[in-house]
Design an enzyme around this catalytic site. Structure first.
Site, PDB file in Angstrom:
ATOM      1  N   GLY A 256      -8.311  34.405 -13.364  1.00 49.39           N
ATOM      2  CA  GLY A 256      -9.321  33.486 -13.865  1.00 49.39           C
ATOM      3  C   GLY A 256     -10.714  34.001 -13.567  1.00 49.39           C
ATOM      4  O   GLY A 256     -11.608  33.937 -14.413  1.00 49.39           O
ATOM      5  N   ALA A 257     -10.887  34.517 -12.348  1.00 50.09           N
ATOM      6  CA  ALA A 257     -12.187  35.050 -11.928  1.00 50.09           C
ATOM      7  C   ALA A 257     -11.971  35.842 -10.651  1.00 50.09           C
ATOM      8  O   ALA A 257     -10.895  35.804 -10.042  1.00 50.09           O
ATOM      9  CB  ALA A 257     -13.202  33.931 -11.716  1.00 50.09           C
ATOM     10  N   MET A 258     -13.017  36.566 -10.230  1.00 50.95           N
ATOM     11  CA  MET A 258     -12.956  37.358  -9.002  1.00 50.95           C
ATOM     12  C   MET A 258     -14.261  37.205  -8.250  1.00 50.95           C
ATOM     13  O   MET A 258     -15.350  37.337  -8.815  1.00 50.95           O
ATOM     14  CB  MET A 258     -12.699  38.837  -9.328  1.00 50.95           C
ATOM     15  CG  MET A 258     -12.680  39.751  -8.106  1.00 50.95           C
ATOM     16  SD  MET A 258     -11.328  39.356  -6.964  1.00 50.95           S
ATOM     17  CE  MET A 258     -11.921  40.162  -5.472  1.00 50.95           C
ATOM     18  N   GLU A 259     -14.138  36.979  -6.932  1.00 52.20           N
ATOM     19  CA  GLU A 259     -15.261  36.561  -6.094  1.00 52.20           C
ATOM     20  C   GLU A 259     -16.117  37.701  -5.577  1.00 52.20           C
ATOM     21  O   GLU A 259     -16.619  37.654  -4.438  1.00 52.20           O
ATOM     22  CB  GLU A 259     -14.735  35.764  -4.901  1.00 52.20           C
ATOM     23  CG  GLU A 259     -13.863  36.543  -3.910  1.00 52.20           C
ATOM     24  CD  GLU A 259     -12.385  36.529  -4.207  1.00 52.20           C
ATOM     25  OE1 GLU A 259     -11.586  36.793  -3.296  1.00 52.20           O
ATOM     26  OE2 GLU A 259     -12.018  36.249  -5.366  1.00 52.20           O
ATOM     27  N   ASN A 260     -16.340  38.739  -6.362  1.00 51.90           N
ATOM     28  CA  ASN A 260     -17.199  39.827  -5.907  1.00 51.90           C
ATOM     29  C   ASN A 260     -18.545  39.255  -5.443  1.00 51.90           C
ATOM     30  O   ASN A 260     -19.194  38.524  -6.188  1.00 51.90           O
ATOM     31  CB  ASN A 260     -17.461  40.812  -7.042  1.00 51.90           C
ATOM     32  CG  ASN A 260     -16.199  41.193  -7.778  1.00 51.90           C
ATOM     33  OD1 ASN A 260     -15.257  41.698  -7.201  1.00 51.90           O
ATOM     34  ND2 ASN A 260     -16.185  40.928  -9.079  1.00 51.90           N
ATOM     35  N   HIS A 290     -15.096  27.238  -7.187  1.00 50.52           N
ATOM     36  CA  HIS A 290     -14.102  27.994  -6.411  1.00 50.52           C
ATOM     37  C   HIS A 290     -14.660  29.366  -6.027  1.00 50.52           C
ATOM     38  O   HIS A 290     -14.616  29.765  -4.850  1.00 50.52           O
ATOM     39  CB  HIS A 290     -12.831  28.122  -7.264  1.00 50.52           C
ATOM     40  CG  HIS A 290     -11.756  28.986  -6.704  1.00 50.52           C
ATOM     41  ND1 HIS A 290     -10.501  28.511  -6.405  1.00 50.52           N
ATOM     42  CD2 HIS A 290     -11.702  30.324  -6.411  1.00 50.52           C
ATOM     43  CE1 HIS A 290      -9.744  29.499  -5.956  1.00 50.52           C
ATOM     44  NE2 HIS A 290     -10.465  30.612  -5.956  1.00 50.52           N
ATOM     45  N   GLU A 291     -15.174  30.084  -7.015  1.00 45.47           N
ATOM     46  CA  GLU A 291     -15.657  31.439  -6.731  1.00 45.47           C
ATOM     47  C   GLU A 291     -16.885  31.411  -5.836  1.00 45.47           C
ATOM     48  O   GLU A 291     -17.062  32.292  -4.981  1.00 45.47           O
ATOM     49  CB  GLU A 291     -15.961  32.169  -8.040  1.00 45.47           C
ATOM     50  CG  GLU A 291     -14.769  32.320  -8.966  1.00 45.47           C
ATOM     51  CD  GLU A 291     -13.561  32.964  -8.302  1.00 45.47           C
ATOM     52  OE1 GLU A 291     -13.737  33.857  -7.453  1.00 45.47           O
ATOM     53  OE2 GLU A 291     -12.428  32.569  -8.637  1.00 45.47           O
ATOM     54  N   HIS A 294     -16.017  31.206  -2.235  1.00 46.16           N
ATOM     55  CA  HIS A 294     -15.601  32.507  -1.688  1.00 46.16           C
ATOM     56  C   HIS A 294     -16.770  33.292  -1.090  1.00 46.16           C
ATOM     57  O   HIS A 294     -16.544  34.184  -0.262  1.00 46.16           O
ATOM     58  CB  HIS A 294     -14.977  33.360  -2.785  1.00 46.16           C
ATOM     59  CG  HIS A 294     -13.521  33.152  -2.998  1.00 46.16           C
ATOM     60  ND1 HIS A 294     -12.596  33.209  -1.977  1.00 46.16           N
ATOM     61  CD2 HIS A 294     -12.811  32.910  -4.127  1.00 46.16           C
ATOM     62  CE1 HIS A 294     -11.388  33.024  -2.467  1.00 46.16           C
ATOM     63  NE2 HIS A 294     -11.487  32.836  -3.769  1.00 46.16           N
ATOM     64  N   GLU A 313      -7.946  31.980  -0.529  1.00 41.56           N
ATOM     65  CA  GLU A 313      -7.652  31.264  -1.769  1.00 41.56           C
ATOM     66  C   GLU A 313      -7.445  29.770  -1.565  1.00 41.56           C
ATOM     67  O   GLU A 313      -7.895  28.966  -2.380  1.00 41.56           O
ATOM     68  CB  GLU A 313      -6.446  31.892  -2.458  1.00 41.56           C
ATOM     69  CG  GLU A 313      -6.662  33.334  -2.871  1.00 41.56           C
ATOM     70  CD  GLU A 313      -7.909  33.523  -3.741  1.00 41.56           C
ATOM     71  OE1 GLU A 313      -8.388  32.548  -4.357  1.00 41.56           O
ATOM     72  OE2 GLU A 313      -8.404  34.658  -3.812  1.00 41.56           O
TER      73      GLU A 313
END
Length: 836
Positions: A256-260, A290-291, A294, A313
């Site tokens: 869905g997404a990535m928390e870079n 959510h992201e 993180h 997570e």
């Protein structure tokens, strides 16, 4: 490709301190590869040997402290560093790296709409080695200084603010200490919307072909981003730790997404080309929240090893939903969590592959990758919600802030987290953690009512071992009639109970976990069950109805409620439903898992007719235009369950549903796919639709439709594209797989069922984890609910040399298949009993 073991990581972390990476990437060298040059400054704490990870197309040169190393020493993606002396060192690596088409490493995508090309990185979990040389483990944090040479007209995004130095050279600001898997680059001719908030640059980015759609939603996305950012600063004492906040919507993204840190990447499906429901907008808001969570839990404080992935997570999942509810216009996301996410967790937790939220046996990175599932996300978030209720929000947040303060820009373990929480309360947090985080399975709660003595008492009978804090809802019939129920009161229960709880006069319905605050399956007493079946739509609160629908869903899956009874309940009550998440969740289960797998083939036509009638009722109810989201849900599902082509073919020809909505690209492709299944369209119509919509989504729609055609040649072409060649990207593979298997075409595709297993094994070994998971999830013959398919799958698990990702995915699908067989056997036994 070798995997890193926990023991190896621990030894390397004891041996090394890594200080700084200087990474130079050249994206101007062609469409297949890019150049990667890396300098790593590190200190060895003693004399000894170690290694660095790298997966190059070509390793040009390596020097250590100015002395050349033999590139031929690279073996299984590891470059040995021998005879290091205690003290500082510098490693320099010059390599050629391959672009990816699977969403792993440096993914390259050319937009069919306009021919523009984009690249972005996905380095999670251990794919940094596909991009540059690294000591690739989460507890060797370092500063990263990244520069990128890009084609003219491109913009480069990274973890820090980027500056164009001229001649296509972009320099990113150095990061604070972060883990290797969190480094990110996204480059291309992005369309960008930029602003500032609280002195920080904020940006939204997408492909140019999506620019009008991003612009239409930019205000909403930025309002949500600002609101979440401000709410986290009210919750957390530690300020946002990075220099900017960019959100890039990128193509063909697997997750869905990535928390870079500073550069969150999202799948660009979240830039809506077609109409969506408000629940889908709420989901986008939740993913944004959510992201952002993180940035603190995952990026500022990072797990030490992958056994604690839940610390990333589960926390972000819980905070994503809670902060969406607190800070945005979407005030009831927990209903969607209950309908969609918790069922994901419940299903995963009842399979043989279940694991604790905080497992103790994650021995290597391949094993870690398997645990990104409904347990680490949904169950873990539900457990944290239960913990917050048990501790109280004040103590819960105090413990979290202590955790951030103790471990900022460092790494932490479960023990560290529990110790931080325990410092804020007198409660026994370690005991709670042992009960909730170190155990597997789903508890079941059943109400027991004792009416002896004239006053009823309630006891929550527990099958399982966890303590639960929950509410029980007591509902009475509304004296005004019309099938409504009214809440008499909610009583708080701690399970196991010290004593039965007096409840006065027996209510019409007793619902345990009425506020959905704990994680457990719920059952009804007999009287409540009878009332719920007839008055479910009369329950006043959407979250209450979600708990009831989940209980009915669980009963179907456990063989305690016939699938036909669930359908009858849906037919009676769903036409009156007002909550979008509930309506979507019930229809998705009824039209998917229940109709396609749990019902026998003989009963399926009647089920499709029932669902068609239900959707028509919803359409009639929404003709006034006051419920566009509910109407859209009804239209989508009526298309999906259509047993005859005439109605939906007329919609496609007219370009609209009578009374609305007009058909946007998503609905047009949905109709065409169903017509393909029914044999009511052909290649010419698919090609014409693709000419009308040549976008990336259009390409996926065409692939899905072509694979769904009931034609042997079409099936053969689709199968060869999936399993014989490697040209399909991750998204086109998934679309083709989604079209291939259809219950209506069981005989046509029967020959492919035994072929799936050896072909999937070879594919997974050749193309890696992302395609392995896609094959196991989407290309699995789930429609073939029979003992032959189960036997073939079990033999494959037993005898074949499977990659870990494919083994886990197949094990899950075969367990689902076994459950479906059990449910079908129960139906047949019931029918035989009634006949006798």
């Amino acid at each position: 490709m070798s995997v890193l073991t926990r023991d190896e990581a621990q030894l390397r972390a004891q041996f090394l301190d890594v200080h700084r990476y200087t990474v130079e990437l050249d994206l101007t060298t062609g469409a297949e590869t890019f150049d990667s040059r890396t300098a790593i400054r590190f200190t060895a704490r003693s004399d000894g040997d170690t290694f660095v990870e790298l997966k190059p197309a070509e390793l040009r040169s390596v020097t250590l402290d100015g002395q050349p190393l033999d590139p031929e020493s690279l073996s299984e993606d590891r470059l040995p560093l021998k005879n290091l002396t205690a003290g500082p060192h510098e490693l320099r690596v010059d390599a050629v790296m391959r672009y990816s088409r699977t969403g792993e490493g440096m993914h390259r995508f050319t937009d069919p709409s306009d021919g523009e090309t984009y690249v972005y990185t996905q380095m999670f979990l251990d794919d940094v080695q596909r991009i540059f040389a690294a000591f690739d483990q989460p507890d060797l944090k370092a500063v990263f200084e990244v520069s990128v040479k890009a084609p003219g007209g491109w913009t480069v995004l990274a973890n820090g603010v980027t500056e164009h130095r001229g001649d296509g050279l972009w320099q990113a600001a150095p990061t604070p200490p972060v883990s290797t898997y969190l480094v990110a680059v996204a480059a291309g001719p992005w369309h960008s919307v930029r602003t500032e908030h609280r002195g920080l640059p904020f940006g939204l980015h997408c492909r140019r072909s999506l620019a009008p759609h991003l612009d239409a939603d930019a205000d909403e996305i930025l309002d949500i981003t600002r609101a979440c950012f401000d709410r986290y600063h009210e919750k957390f004492e530690e300020p946002y730790p990075f220099d900017s906040y960019d959100q890039a919507f990128v193509p063909e993204f697997n997750a869905g997404a990535m928390e870079n840190p500073g550069l969150v990447t999202f799948r660009d499906d979240f830039v809506y080309r077609s109409a969506v429901t408000d629940t889908e907008r709420q989901t986008r808001a939740m993913v944004i929240a959510h992201e952002m969570a993180h940035m603190w839990f995952g990026d500022l404080v990072t797990l030490k090893w992958w056994d604690d992935i839940w610390l990333n997570e589960s926390f972000a999942e819980y905070m994503g939903y809670q902060t969406t509810a607190e800070a945005t216009r979407f005030t009831d996301p927990w209903t969607e969590f209950g309908v969609t996410r918790k069922s994901w967790g419940y299903d995963a937790d009842q399979r043989p592959t279940t694991h604790p939220v905080a497992p103790e046996n994650v021995d290597d990175t391949a094993s870690a990758l398997l645990n990104f599932d409904g347990i680490s996300y949904a169950k873990g978030a539900a457990a944290l919600r239960q913990l917050a209720a048990w501790l109280g929000e004040k103590d819960f947040l105090a413990g979290i802030n202590t955790h951030f303060k103790r471990h900022r820009f460092g790494n932490a373990t479960l023990a560290d987290f529990i110790d931080s929480l325990a410092s804020a309360t007198d409660r026994d947090v370690p005991a709670w953690a042992d009960s909730w985080l170190r155990t597997t399975g789903v508890d079941t709660l059943t109400p027991v009512i004792d009416s002896a003595g004239g006053t009823c008492t309630l006891t929550a009978d527990r099958t399982g071992s966890r303590p639960h804090r929950l509410s029980a809802g007591l509902y009475d019939h509304d004296l005004a009639g019309e099938g409504r129920l009214v809440l008499r009161e909610r009583i708080d229960l701690d399970v196991p109970q010290a004593a039965p709880q007096p409840i006065g006069k027996r209510p019409a319905v007793i619902l345990l976990n009425d506020d959905d605050i704990t994680y457990a399956k719920v059952r009804f007493d007999a009287a409540s069950f009878d009332t719920v079946r007839t008055t479910l739509a009369g329950l006043p609160d959407p979250l209450t109805r979600a708990v009831v629908w989940n209980a009915l869903r669980d009963a179907v899956r456990d063989g305690e409620l016939p699938p036909a009874a669930y359908l009858e309940t849906a037919r009676a009550h769903l036409p009156h439903e007002t909550d979008l998440a509930v309506a979507q969740g019930v229809l998705a289960f009824a039209a998917g898992q229940l109709t396609d797998q749990y019902l026998t083939p003989e009963d399926r036509p009647a089920a499709l007719a029932t669902l068609t009638s239900l959707c028509r009722d919803l359409l009639r109810r929404t003709e006034d235009g006051d419920h566009p989201g509910l109407r859209l849900i009804a239209v989508r599902h009526l298309i999906s369950v259509a047993a005859h082509p005439e109605t939906i073919a007329a919609w496609l020809a007219d370009g609209t549903v009578p009374g609305g909505p007009e058909l946007d690209p998503e609905l047009r492709w949905r109709i065409l796919a169903r017509l393909a299944v029914l044999g009511a369209t052909d290649e010419n119509a698919i090609a014409a639709e693709l000419a009308r919509d040549p976008s990336a989504s259009g390409q996926e729609g065409a692939a899905r439709c072509r694979a769904a055609l009931p034609d042997p040649a079409a099936k053969r072409t689709a199968w060869e594209a999936m399993f014989a060649g490697d040209d399909l990207s991750n998204y086109l593979f998934t679309a083709t797989a989604q079209g291939f298997w259809q219950p209506e075409q069981a005989e046509l595709v029967r020959e492919y069922v035994p072929r799936f297993y050896p072909d999937a094994v070879a594919l997974a070994a050749r193309r890696g984890p992302a395609i392995a998971v896609a094959a196991g999830r989407w290309a699995f013959p789930a429609h073939a609910v029979d003992t032959e398919n189960l036997a073939l799958g079990e033999a494959c698990l037993r005898d074949a040399d499977l990659t870990p990702a494919l083994r886990r995915t197949l094990a899950d699908r075969l367990d689902d298949l076994s459950r479906a067989l059990t449910v079908r056997d129960g139906q047949r036994a019931g029918q035989a009993s009634r006949t006798a």
